[in-house]
Every structure is written in C-alpha cells, then in structure tokens.
Design an enzyme around this catalytic site. Structure first.
Site, short mmCIF file in Angstrom:
data_model
loop_
_atom_site.label_atom_id
_atom_site.label_comp_id
_atom_site.label_asym_id
_atom_site.label_seq_id
_atom_site.Cartn_x
_atom_site.Cartn_y
_atom_site.Cartn_z
N THR A 11 0.83 -1.22 0.00
CA THR A 11 0.00 0.00 0.00
C THR A 11 0.86 1.27 0.00
N GLN A 13 4.22 3.84 -1.33
CA GLN A 13 4.61 4.44 -2.62
C GLN A 13 5.25 3.40 -3.55
N ASP A 14 6.31 2.74 -3.08
CA ASP A 14 7.05 1.82 -3.95
C ASP A 14 6.22 0.58 -4.25
N LEU A 86 9.18 -4.53 1.24
CA LEU A 86 9.13 -3.06 1.24
C LEU A 86 8.43 -2.51 2.47
N GLY A 87 7.79 -3.35 3.24
CA GLY A 87 7.03 -2.88 4.41
C GLY A 87 7.97 -2.30 5.45
N ALA A 88 7.62 -1.14 5.99
CA ALA A 88 8.44 -0.53 7.04
C ALA A 88 7.75 0.69 7.61
N MET A 89 8.10 1.02 8.84
CA MET A 89 7.80 2.35 9.39
C MET A 89 8.92 3.20 8.81
N THR A 133 18.59 1.13 2.66
CA THR A 133 18.46 2.58 2.51
C THR A 133 19.78 3.32 2.64
N GLU A 135 20.05 5.87 4.30
CA GLU A 135 20.12 6.32 5.69
C GLU A 135 21.18 5.53 6.48
N TYR A 157 15.36 4.45 12.97
CA TYR A 157 15.00 3.87 11.66
C TYR A 157 16.24 3.26 11.00
N LYS A 161 17.18 -0.63 10.14
CA LYS A 161 17.49 -1.04 8.76
C LYS A 161 18.91 -1.61 8.65
N HIS A 187 13.79 8.51 -2.99
CA HIS A 187 13.04 8.56 -4.25
C HIS A 187 11.60 8.93 -3.95
P1 NAP Z 1 5.96 3.99 2.46
O1 NAP Z 1 5.24 4.72 1.38
O2 NAP Z 1 6.04 4.58 3.82
O3 NAP Z 1 5.30 2.52 2.56
C1 NAP Z 1 5.59 1.67 3.63
C2 NAP Z 1 4.69 0.47 3.53
O4 NAP Z 1 4.98 -0.40 4.64
C3 NAP Z 1 3.19 0.79 3.60
O5 NAP Z 1 2.50 -0.10 2.75
C4 NAP Z 1 2.87 0.47 5.05
O6 NAP Z 1 1.50 0.14 5.27
C5 NAP Z 1 3.75 -0.74 5.26
N1 NAP Z 1 3.95 -1.06 6.67
C6 NAP Z 1 4.28 -0.24 7.68
N2 NAP Z 1 4.36 -0.92 8.84
C7 NAP Z 1 4.08 -2.20 8.55
C8 NAP Z 1 3.96 -3.39 9.31
N3 NAP Z 1 4.16 -3.39 10.64
N4 NAP Z 1 3.64 -4.54 8.69
C9 NAP Z 1 3.42 -4.56 7.35
N5 NAP Z 1 3.50 -3.47 6.57
C10 NAP Z 1 3.82 -2.31 7.17
O7 NAP Z 1 7.47 3.68 2.01
P2 NAP Z 1 8.12 3.68 0.55
O8 NAP Z 1 8.62 5.05 0.27
O9 NAP Z 1 7.21 3.03 -0.41
O10 NAP Z 1 9.42 2.79 0.81
C11 NAP Z 1 9.37 1.37 0.64
C12 NAP Z 1 10.51 0.74 1.44
O11 NAP Z 1 11.74 1.24 0.98
C13 NAP Z 1 10.47 1.02 2.93
O12 NAP Z 1 10.96 -0.12 3.58
C14 NAP Z 1 11.44 2.17 3.11
O13 NAP Z 1 11.97 2.17 4.42
C15 NAP Z 1 12.48 1.83 2.06
N6 NAP Z 1 13.18 2.97 1.46
C16 NAP Z 1 12.49 4.02 0.96
C17 NAP Z 1 13.18 5.06 0.34
C18 NAP Z 1 12.45 6.25 -0.23
O14 NAP Z 1 13.10 7.28 -0.46
N7 NAP Z 1 11.17 6.14 -0.54
C19 NAP Z 1 14.59 5.00 0.24
C20 NAP Z 1 15.25 3.88 0.75
C21 NAP Z 1 14.55 2.86 1.35
P3 NAP Z 1 0.39 1.28 5.53
O15 NAP Z 1 0.04 1.84 4.16
O16 NAP Z 1 -0.69 0.51 6.16
O17 NAP Z 1 1.01 2.31 6.41
N1 GDD Z 2 10.09 15.39 6.51
C1 GDD Z 2 10.61 16.61 6.55
N2 GDD Z 2 9.79 17.68 6.83
N3 GDD Z 2 11.93 16.77 6.31
C2 GDD Z 2 12.42 18.03 6.33
C3 GDD Z 2 11.63 19.15 6.59
C4 GDD Z 2 10.25 18.97 6.86
O1 GDD Z 2 9.51 19.91 7.12
N4 GDD Z 2 12.40 20.26 6.49
C5 GDD Z 2 13.63 19.84 6.20
N5 GDD Z 2 13.66 18.50 6.11
C6 GDD Z 2 14.84 17.67 5.84
C7 GDD Z 2 15.05 16.52 6.81
O2 GDD Z 2 15.62 16.98 8.04
C8 GDD Z 2 15.98 15.63 6.00
O3 GDD Z 2 17.31 16.08 6.15
C9 GDD Z 2 15.54 15.88 4.55
O4 GDD Z 2 14.70 17.05 4.59
C10 GDD Z 2 14.76 14.74 3.93
O5 GDD Z 2 13.72 14.35 4.82
P1 GDD Z 2 12.59 13.30 4.40
O6 GDD Z 2 11.96 13.71 3.15
O7 GDD Z 2 11.72 13.11 5.60
O8 GDD Z 2 13.42 11.98 4.06
P2 GDD Z 2 14.64 11.24 4.79
O9 GDD Z 2 15.85 11.52 3.97
O10 GDD Z 2 14.71 11.54 6.22
O11 GDD Z 2 14.22 9.71 4.64
C11 GDD Z 2 13.69 9.21 3.41
O12 GDD Z 2 14.74 8.71 2.62
C12 GDD Z 2 15.46 7.59 3.16
C13 GDD Z 2 16.56 7.23 2.16
O13 GDD Z 2 17.66 8.08 2.34
C14 GDD Z 2 12.68 8.10 3.76
O14 GDD Z 2 12.01 7.72 2.59
C15 GDD Z 2 13.36 6.87 4.34
O15 GDD Z 2 12.42 5.81 4.47
C16 GDD Z 2 14.48 6.45 3.36
O16 GDD Z 2 15.16 5.32 3.87
#
Ligand code: NAP
Ligand code: GDD
Length: 385
Positions: A11, A13-14, A86-89, A133, A135, A157, A161, A187
């Site tokens: 559910t 983004q990815d 892909l599931g995660a907080m 990630t 991170e 987080y 991870k 992304h």
């Molecule tokens: P997202 O939009 O936050 O989606 C996270 C998904 O995990 C949602 O479907 C959520 O369900 C589900 N989830 C949360 N807690 C769960 C649990 N306890 N059991 C089962 N499912 C659970 O994240 P995303 O951006 O698509 O990212 C996908 C994955 O890639 C994540 O693991 C994230 O940490 C990792 N990642 C993301 C990025 C990025 O920039 N987007 C970069 C690097 C790694 P609900 O819809 O019910 O909340």
């Molecule tokens: N969320 C948020 N809100 N971030 C802010 C804000 C704001 O108002 N203002 C500045 N930022 C800064 C954050 O402090 C961080 O340095 C940067 O913007 C990016 O924040 P997020 O978009 O929340 O993403 P993230 O980099 O912390 O984490 C995302 O990317 C990771 C991969 O590097 C998430 O998608 C993680 O799940 C993923 O692993």
C-alpha cells in the site's frame, strides 16, 4: 506458468508502482496489507480485482511484519518466486518517537521473512529483495557513497534497517538464500507520503498558489539529498532479483541537492522566484518576483492577482520551525550508482527537474479539486505536515 511475487508494503509508494510494473510483466502479484479502521489502499485501488473473479493477477492478504506466524503462513500459501520486502515504518523523524516499533517492523520483520523462507525449505525456490536505505550511511564516512562505504546510522530507523541489511547478508552467506539488498537513496513521486519533505513542498506550494494556505513551515533547509523518481527505482528492485547471483547495490542518481534548492526549484516551476534570508531558525524564503505568464499557465489567471496582493502584505512564504529538526541529522547523501549502471544496466530516466514537474503538476490538480470543494461550500482542512 506466470511468475508469482509477494510484496510487503504494497500500500506504500514503492509497493504501488512495483505492483503495476510486475502485473504489466505478466506476474501474479500477492500483497500484504495491514488492517486499518479506514481503508488504506488509495494507491492500489485502481488495480483492485473482485475476489469472485476466478483468475486474478492481484491478490491482497491481511498481515503485519510484526506477526511471524502470519508472515510464514502467507509465504507458505502463496509460494512466491520473488519476495519484495518493502514494508516498514519508513519515516526517519517518526522513528525517534516509536523506536521499539520501528526496530520490530523494520529490523525483526526482515528476519521473520528470511526465517520463513528457511523453515519452509523454500530457499532454492524463492528470491528475496530487502529495501535497504542510504540512511545507513548517516554521518557519512565518504562522499559519494558506494557499496563499500562504511555505515554510521543516525536514527532508530537507520539502526533497524542496519540490522535488516546485515541479517539479509547473513542468511545469504549462511544458508545460500538468493537475498539481496537494494541500498536506495531518496526517491519520490506524486504518490509520496505527504510528510516527506518533497511532497510537503509540492503540496504546500500548490496550496499557497491557490490561496488555501499562507506559508510553509520547514525544518533543516541545509541538508542535502540525492533525489530520484520512484518509477525508476522500482525497476532496479526488479532487476536485482533477475540476477543469477544475489548481491547488494547502491541505487541513486549521483546528484545531490539542498532542501532549500528543492524549494527554490519547485516555486520557480510555477513562476515564483524565492530568495532566502537569515540563518537557522530565523531563515525565511520570500517571494521577490512572479513570472505572470508561467503562473497563469501552471496555476490560473484568476489566482495570479490574488496571490500578488497577498504577497504584497507578507512575501515570506517559507519559515523555519525547529520542531521539524531531528535529534541527529544526516547532512548529506550522494550515491555512486556505477555498480548498478554496469551490472544491472540500470539508469534513471528522470532528473530532479523532471521529478519536480511531475509532482507539482499532480499536486496542483489535487489542490484545485480542494479549491472547487471550498468554493462549493465544503469545509477544507488545514494541513500541518
Ligand atoms: P511507504 O510509502 O512509507 O510505505 C511503507 C509500507 O509499509 C506501507 O504499505 C505500510 O503500510 C507498510 N507497513 C508499515 N508498517 C508495517 C507493518 N508493521 N507490517 C506490514 N507493513 C507495514 O514507504 P516507501 O517510500 O514506499 O518505501 C518502501 C521501502 O523502501 C520502505 O521499507 C522504506 O523504508 C524503504 N526505502 C524508501 C526510500 C524512499 O526514499 N522512498 C529509500 C530507501 C529505502 P500502511 O500503508 O498501512 O502504512
Ligand atoms: N520530513 C521533513 N519535513 N523533512 C524536512 C523538513 C520537513 O519539514 N524540512 C527539512 N527536512 C529535511 C530533513 O531533516 C531531512 O534532512 C531531509 O529534509 C529529507 O527528509 P525526508 O523527506 O523526511 O526523508 P529522509 O531523507 O529523512 O528519509 C527518506 O529517505 C530515506 C533514504 O535516504 C525516507 O524515505 C526513508 O524511508 C528512506 O530510507
């Protein structure tokens, strides 16, 4: 026989983009969704199929990564060829508020999948992708970051991870599982969660332009991220699992940009020039000019005059609220995707400007709908993201 994929986090983004992509490739996709008191399947509703249809290529199961029996049963029933975990907080700032939950879901959740594969004796049948990630690099040891750069996590987080990354490597080495880490840099997309910085900006900007909101309160404007488009990144996940041998890959664009610059570029896309003044908590982003032609083309003529008269009174549309700061910040992320370029043949199609235009166009449409509702007398909520 069609290949079967099981996606946790379907559910998200990815999950949504990957599902679309795999169904187009002829896969049968199974997904794990959480039970919630309100439906949480907005991103995948367009793919939904009536459960009464006999041959479906999209099937949802209730489940949770914190429940090992549930995870094991679903894997046993589906017998997938590929598992995408892909599931995660996934919110870094929120992980400081719910550290134990984050460790359980993001860290131990990965172990539950790996153990299920092992216990069910499916290691020769299934391939597993772990959503790792950038991170992990946290307080970065070198710039740019590669597959060999040491990790230094800076949040609950990232610590969770980190465990997930290494347990994936360990099960690969100990038991010969085809398990791989994609170390994905940030992304985004039009369906990015609203509280991540990119979407907060594109939604806020759209609301400001349409007069639904006066300003945006932001956190750290100086941090730098390597931003790509989710549509490109889910292709890399797929390619990683098509390799004969499991391995770990950095997926990034190779370009890093300040949050401040993301703001400036997003506003410029609809014809608004921003200038930043002051430092840290006192920094503001103020409108210094408006390109009428671009604003009319992207927003509307009707809103141009209203916007101009509002900014005459107060041009500062960006303010800093230290409440959005993190206890420990990741200052700069910049990935080197050479290995993925060479071994997977993966290259992103979108650059940052392409990503921003996709997101702003989509949010403008969404917020125009909100505005119609407001004009029609409906109550429009304020968003504090
Ligand atoms: P997202 O939009 O936050 O989606 C996270 C998904 O995990 C949602 O479907 C959520 O369900 C589900 N989830 C949360 N807690 C769960 C649990 N306890 N059991 C089962 N499912 C659970 O994240 P995303 O951006 O698509 O990212 C996908 C994955 O890639 C994540 O693991 C994230 O940490 C990792 N990642 C993301 C990025 C990025 O920039 N987007 C970069 C690097 C790694 P609900 O819809 O019910 O909340
Ligand atoms: N969320 C948020 N809100 N971030 C802010 C804000 C704001 O108002 N203002 C500045 N930022 C800064 C954050 O402090 C961080 O340095 C940067 O913007 C990016 O924040 P997020 O978009 O929340 O993403 P993230 O980099 O912390 O984490 C995302 O990317 C990771 C991969 O590097 C998430 O998608 C993680 O799940 C993923 O692993």
């Amino acid at each position: 026989m069609a290949k079967k994929a099981l996606i946790t986090g379907i559910t998200g983004q990815d999950g949504a983009y990957l599902t679309e992509f795999l169904i187009k490739k002829g896969y049968v996709v199974h997904g794990i969704k959480r039970r919630s008191s309100l439906l949480n399947t907005d991103r995948i509703d367009h793919l939904y199929q009536d459960p009464h249809i006999e041959k479906r290529d999209f099937i949802l199961h209730y489940g949770d990564l914190s429940d090992s029996m549930n995870i094991t049963r679903i894997i046993q029933e589906c017998r997938p060829d590929e598992i995408y975990n892909l599931g995660a907080m996934s919110h870094v700032k929120v992980s400081f508020d719910v550290p134990e939950y984050t460790a359980n879901t993001d860290g131990i959740g990965t172990l539950r999948i790996l153990e299920a594969i092992r216990l069910l004796d499916m290691k020769d049948h299934v391939r597993m992708y772990q959503a790792s990630t950038s991170e992990l690099y946290g307080l970065v040891r070198e710039v740019p970051q590669t597959e060999n750069t040491p990790f230094y996590p800076r949040s609950p987080y990232a610590c969770a991870k980190l465990y997930a990354y290494w347990i994936t490597v360990n099960y690969r080495e100990a038991y010969g599982l085809h398990a791989s880490n994609g170390i994905l840099f940030n992304h985004e997309s039009p369906i990015r969660g609203e509280t991540f910085v990119s979407r907060k900006i594109t939604r806020g900007l759209s609301r400001i332009a349409l007069g639904l909101q006066d300003r945006l309160y932001m956190g750290n404007l100086s941090s730098k991220r390597d931003w790509g488009h989710a549509k490109d990144y889910i292709k890399a996940m797929y390619l990683i699992l098509q390799q004969e041998k499991p391995d770990d890959y950095v997926i990034a664009t190779g370009v890093t940009t300040e949050v401040r610059e993301f703001l400036r570029k997003s506003f410029a896309y609809i014809g608004i020039e921003l200038v930043f003044k002051g430092k840290e908590e006192n920094e503001t982003g103020c409108v210094v000019s408006v390109d009428d032609k671009i604003f009319i083309e992207k927003v509307s003529k009707e809103h141009l005059e209203k916007f101009k008269s509002r900014i005459k009174k107060d041009p500062c549309v960006i303010k800093v609220d230290s409440g959005y700061y993190r206890p420990t910040e990741v200052d700069i992320l910049l990935g080197d995707p050479s290995k993925a370029n060479e071994k997977l043949g993966w290259k992103p199609q979108y650059d940052l400007d392409g990503l921003i235009s996709d997101m702003v166009d989509s949010d403008l449409l969404l917020m125009k709908r909100e505005n119609y509702l407001r004009i029609g007398g409906y109550n429009i909520l304020n968003y504090f993201e």
